[in-house]
Design an enzyme around this catalytic site. Structure first.
Site, PDB file in Angstrom:
ATOM      1  N   ARG A 169      48.675  14.333  14.109  1.00  0.00           N
ATOM      2  CA  ARG A 169      48.498  15.698  13.001  1.00  0.00           C
ATOM      3  C   ARG A 169      46.844  16.587  13.070  1.00  0.00           C
ATOM      4  O   ARG A 169      46.889  17.990  12.726  1.00  0.00           O
ATOM      5  CB  ARG A 169      48.594  15.724  12.400  1.00  0.00           C
ATOM      6  CG  ARG A 169      50.017  14.891  11.479  1.00  0.00           C
ATOM      7  CD  ARG A 169      50.450  14.513  10.218  1.00  0.00           C
ATOM      8  NE  ARG A 169      50.266  15.787   9.352  1.00  0.00           N
ATOM      9  CZ  ARG A 169      51.291  15.716   8.050  1.00  0.00           C
ATOM     10  NH1 ARG A 169      51.256  14.931   7.833  1.00  0.00           N
ATOM     11  NH2 ARG A 169      50.643  16.436   6.928  1.00  0.00           N
ATOM     12  N   HIS A 217      48.050  20.082  -0.392  1.00  0.00           N
ATOM     13  CA  HIS A 217      49.561  20.214   0.126  1.00  0.00           C
ATOM     14  C   HIS A 217      50.067  19.505   1.019  1.00  0.00           C
ATOM     15  O   HIS A 217      49.980  19.513   1.933  1.00  0.00           O
ATOM     16  CB  HIS A 217      49.389  21.745   0.155  1.00  0.00           C
ATOM     17  CG  HIS A 217      50.628  22.436   0.804  1.00  0.00           C
ATOM     18  ND1 HIS A 217      51.924  21.930   0.404  1.00  0.00           N
ATOM     19  CD2 HIS A 217      50.642  22.876   1.963  1.00  0.00           C
ATOM     20  CE1 HIS A 217      53.199  22.768   0.400  1.00  0.00           C
ATOM     21  NE2 HIS A 217      52.861  22.873   2.463  1.00  0.00           N
ATOM     22  N   ASP A 268      55.246  23.241  -4.008  1.00  0.00           N
ATOM     23  CA  ASP A 268      55.758  21.899  -4.334  1.00  0.00           C
ATOM     24  C   ASP A 268      55.750  21.804  -5.646  1.00  0.00           C
ATOM     25  O   ASP A 268      56.616  21.644  -6.330  1.00  0.00           O
ATOM     26  CB  ASP A 268      54.012  21.056  -4.204  1.00  0.00           C
ATOM     27  CG  ASP A 268      54.055  21.525  -2.407  1.00  0.00           C
ATOM     28  OD1 ASP A 268      54.333  20.501  -1.734  1.00  0.00           O
ATOM     29  OD2 ASP A 268      52.967  22.265  -2.348  1.00  0.00           O
TER      30      ASP A 268
END
Lengths: 325, 325, 325, 325
Positions: free
Chosen positions: D92, D179, D152
């Protein structure tokens, strides 16, 4: 208040078209309740979640669904977007046959669960499948129609709107016939506001004419070609079309669920219309809570009549080959 | 973000028409900001409060105003609804003269404060005052127009929509000429969906024709009469008209503030239109952020041409008597 | 499609409030069909015409009505705005008695024609008449409520929104109790976005605080006074209030017809709420297609409890004097 | 009318998120003009066509675009959805580094063409890229923010709305922080209408409580887990999330282009907020035409403060590893 029945829309098929149509319907609040169905459980549940996660921003509309067909029970309108795609090496006729087979099995199940619904076919070939769906449903012909050339007409109007620099709402033009290669614009009835498109000229009194000139025959033909090939260009660039058909579908849904009496070129099984019977074709149609309230008898020019008959013959031949009398 | 300029609408006159137009504009979010002005301070402040108290339910639109004309500074559009009513014993010409006098004083002050605005006259006699307002403003003719026969056309379409049982959005018909007794429908261009109104008949293929028949000449005349007397009947029953003119006005505002290019029969000063010059009359017009973007040259039948010339002559005579060359 | 039932809203009373509510409902498309009723035939027919003339601009919503009560048959919701105004020399109690008498006669006729409808009382004194209407209707208490302090709360939120420079949708505050002089804001529960109003301070991290400071007790009192006297100031300036109550009413209609479950401070007959029974008072309430789905038990501060009990006692005393047990 | 500037929205990236955001913006008329940009010319032109073909049904909104960045010139708002996806085997962090590199090149080009725009980052990792985008832009911090936890929070509100059977608009709850995995709901501030979520109980006065009970700690935890894993479940079922983020993005766009002052949990670079500086995190924020008008100082419980600091530390560590001081 047991007496009120809020509008329930069932969408069959959670592919790009079905979910775009659901998305547009939620945002526009075309229906109070949207139910999405697909045989692929993992896919449809993910799509329902993704749509539901946005409903903070869609007023009172809500969405649910899954792979259990019973969820559509009591729907006021059922929109069918499910179907097989054309495989490499498979002919279009073969693909049509597969989708006819799907409807043969599906329609009775849908009618059983939503016996009072209006049914709209979006899956391609739209006109063939509309004919088949009506046949398999056992319903009155007004209650089963296809999205037809509503999308094609929107493409035409978008092109014309830019050409004449007038709001698309005031550019009136319609594509009729097959939702496919034999479709054609009814140029004889095209209008900009209150005048014929052919009368739209440059020598105007306005201070802002910018040298506009009359439409030429060549330009009409170029625009026709542009509209007819639009879907191919979209598919070439992104692999499918989904957004415009989603919006077109949501718009037709509103005409039914709000009982509008809107004039839209949907595809329905014709009987004695301009000499055509026993095929589903798109012509200007009054759509309300009954589904097809009225097909409007539009005057055709000679060449338009020829094109229309050709469109009908093409579809009738396909229906024959598929064994749909 | 200094670059964005949210739309500001100024409404001059806090009577029933001005406040209905403000109310409709807020609810429809026709403008981001509505400013209401009236010389009657107590009245306008009460109207602003009453409108503002409802803005919890109108999204991002807001309203303010009062009796200080500086509040309209920088407006993108100015709508004039202010004016004297006809007093008992006062002739319509005298009343017109009073309102011309008001505009003579008002227009320079408005243009000074909102030099880039588009101006719309709603006060009656609308066509006379549009001519006067343009004259007093010193602005290009595109920037000053009247609400004209947009309302009258809406009345006509509502009647026709009920008659043919088709959504009003698909019934295309327009009233042209004076916003007053000499106005007339352009029957030659009236349409239901894609066909001429004269072609709308009963012997249709649809299952739900209910024995409809063709329009007769007598029916056309009755509908014309109905539209032309509608305002009188509303005034007889409730003392004024306000709601429909409010909505019509809000709709025109949107065409300007959203730069739509919408076709609307607003009233503008014509030059060589069907032989008519130096009067303001309503004809189908493309309305965008420039105001009048283009007046559309509509083909008239012979009788329509005669009626149009009569409407122009009537107004020119009034303008002459009022000393407006 | 016999199964779908499009929403029908009946409005009783074609005065300024009833017609503003109809206008807002049409523009917002709160209902598919609006029916306006009044005993004054000339007045109601003129109002219906004026509203109908604008429906070119209101989508699929339509309006009809007149002086025949049968037109409301089958309505999903009935809103009552009819009633006598206070005459000079007449006490408020006398006026209330007259309106109670009107409801005594009207409610059975309404229930007979719209037996499944949800009923909303807008006429003043709203709380007294809500109690009376429920009594005369014989309906379950959930099905009859008053517009209560929805409007008053909107006034409060508008003031607070300007004070803190935050969108009105994110300023959460509510007026409870009588729709009248004994009403009061629930300051203990007021919020700006996610924080208590009392916590809204100036020493913020943002670059644009502009020296904001905490609310003082004096400021809370001034705002309370401002809200409570707002109606008087509007009436002083324009003779009546109509626009904000029209919008508030349309909003409540949507909560019912769309089965929203919206939280709104409507007035309903309470039973054991914070020690109060047998009066109708406004408290935060979940409103859906059943009408009052749930009154929310809000924690009151001691002073709020005292004010609430006072509001209840005031109304109970009036009900006693009117002979409404 | 040279003075008015209609709102122009530029969307960078024509993938599923960018086009869903464009679609939602067109349908909602969030902007007057939407411009879509992507480096993949065939793809972006197909997407623009597909979106444009539906604009008959989107009022005055229009769409254009392509692979020429100059088309965004003068945009009032720029939304960035472009970026690399995580490849198999790629960490990531590596993926984040690739997207930081894209912004390093892109931001100066965007700012050059739209120097007055507000910029919103939607691409993930949203908080990291918001920090990077601000850094590379040279703009004031108010003008660059990320869509953050608006989506969210919408997921959380949807779950709560179903749980308490109240309209989602009246269920106030917010997710703050990253987030991503370290995000958390501010349970201490969650409300149903005017009361704390923790106070929502079953022993209510309403006739329809259906045996509701208080929320338990376990239920709060289950809901938190459900929200935090929602994106993973959507991705598992359909390969990506696009519809809800599209709607969330369109909603934030409106807050800016309409200058709303709406409270939304967007992600912006914080300075001394609850002890946190030099990272971008989502907290309740007033969003208007300036972009971030104000970050709201929300009281945190001790455990919320710990979670918030953890979220900040996590992001700061990633920024450090990416060399973003």
């Amino acid at each position: 208040m047991s007496a009120i029945e809020n509008s329930k829309l069932a969408i069959i098929g959670a592919g790009a078209v079905g979910t775009s149509l659901a998305y547009a319907s939620l945002i526009r609040q075309s229906a109070r309740e949207v139910v999405l169905y697909d045989i692929n459980e993992a896919k449809v549940e993910a799509e329902v979640l993704d749509l539901a996660h946005g409903t903070q921003f869609t007023g009172a509309s809500c969405v649910s669904g899954g792979s259990d067909l019973d969820a559509i029970a009591g729907a006021n309108m059922v929109v069918i977007t499910a179907g097989a795609r054309q495989h490499p090496g498979q002919s279009r006729l073969d693909m049509a046959g597969v989708n006819v087979g799907i409807l043969r099995e599906l329609m009775p199940k849908l009618v059983e669960r939503a016996p009072d619904a209006v049914f709209m076919i979006v899956t391609n070939p739209c006109d063939i499948l509309t004919y088949a769906a009506l046949h398999f449903s056992g319903l009155p012909s007004a209650r089963v129609f296809g999205s037809g050339t509503v999308l094609d007409s929107s493409r035409l109007r978008w092109l014309l709107s830019h050409r004449v620099d007038v709001a698309i709402a005031n550019v009136h033009a319609v594509i009729v016939g097959e939702h496919g290669d034999s479709e054609f614009p009814l140029w004889s009835q095209a209008r900009v506001g209150p005048i014929s498109l052919a009368q739209w000229v440059a020598d105007d009194l306005s201070p802002v004419t910018n040298g506009r000139v009359k439409f030429s025959e060549a330009e009409f033909e170029a625009i026709t070609e542009d509209v007819k090939t639009a879907a191919y260009r979209v598919i070439a660039g992104k692999g499918a079309t989904n957004y415009a058909i989603g919006l077109s579908g949501a718009r037709i849904v509103e005409a039914v669920l709000r009982d509008e009496g809107a004039v839209l070129p949907v595809s329905s099984v014709l009987t004695g219309y301009r000499g055509v019977s026993k095929v589903a074709l798109s012509v200007p149609t009054v759509v309300n809570a009954d589904g097809v309230s009225r097909v409007i008898e539009v005057p055709f020019s000679d060449s338009e009549q020829t094109l229309f008959q050709h469109s009908a013959d093409t579809l009738r031949a396909t229906l024959d080959r598929l064994g749909l009398a």
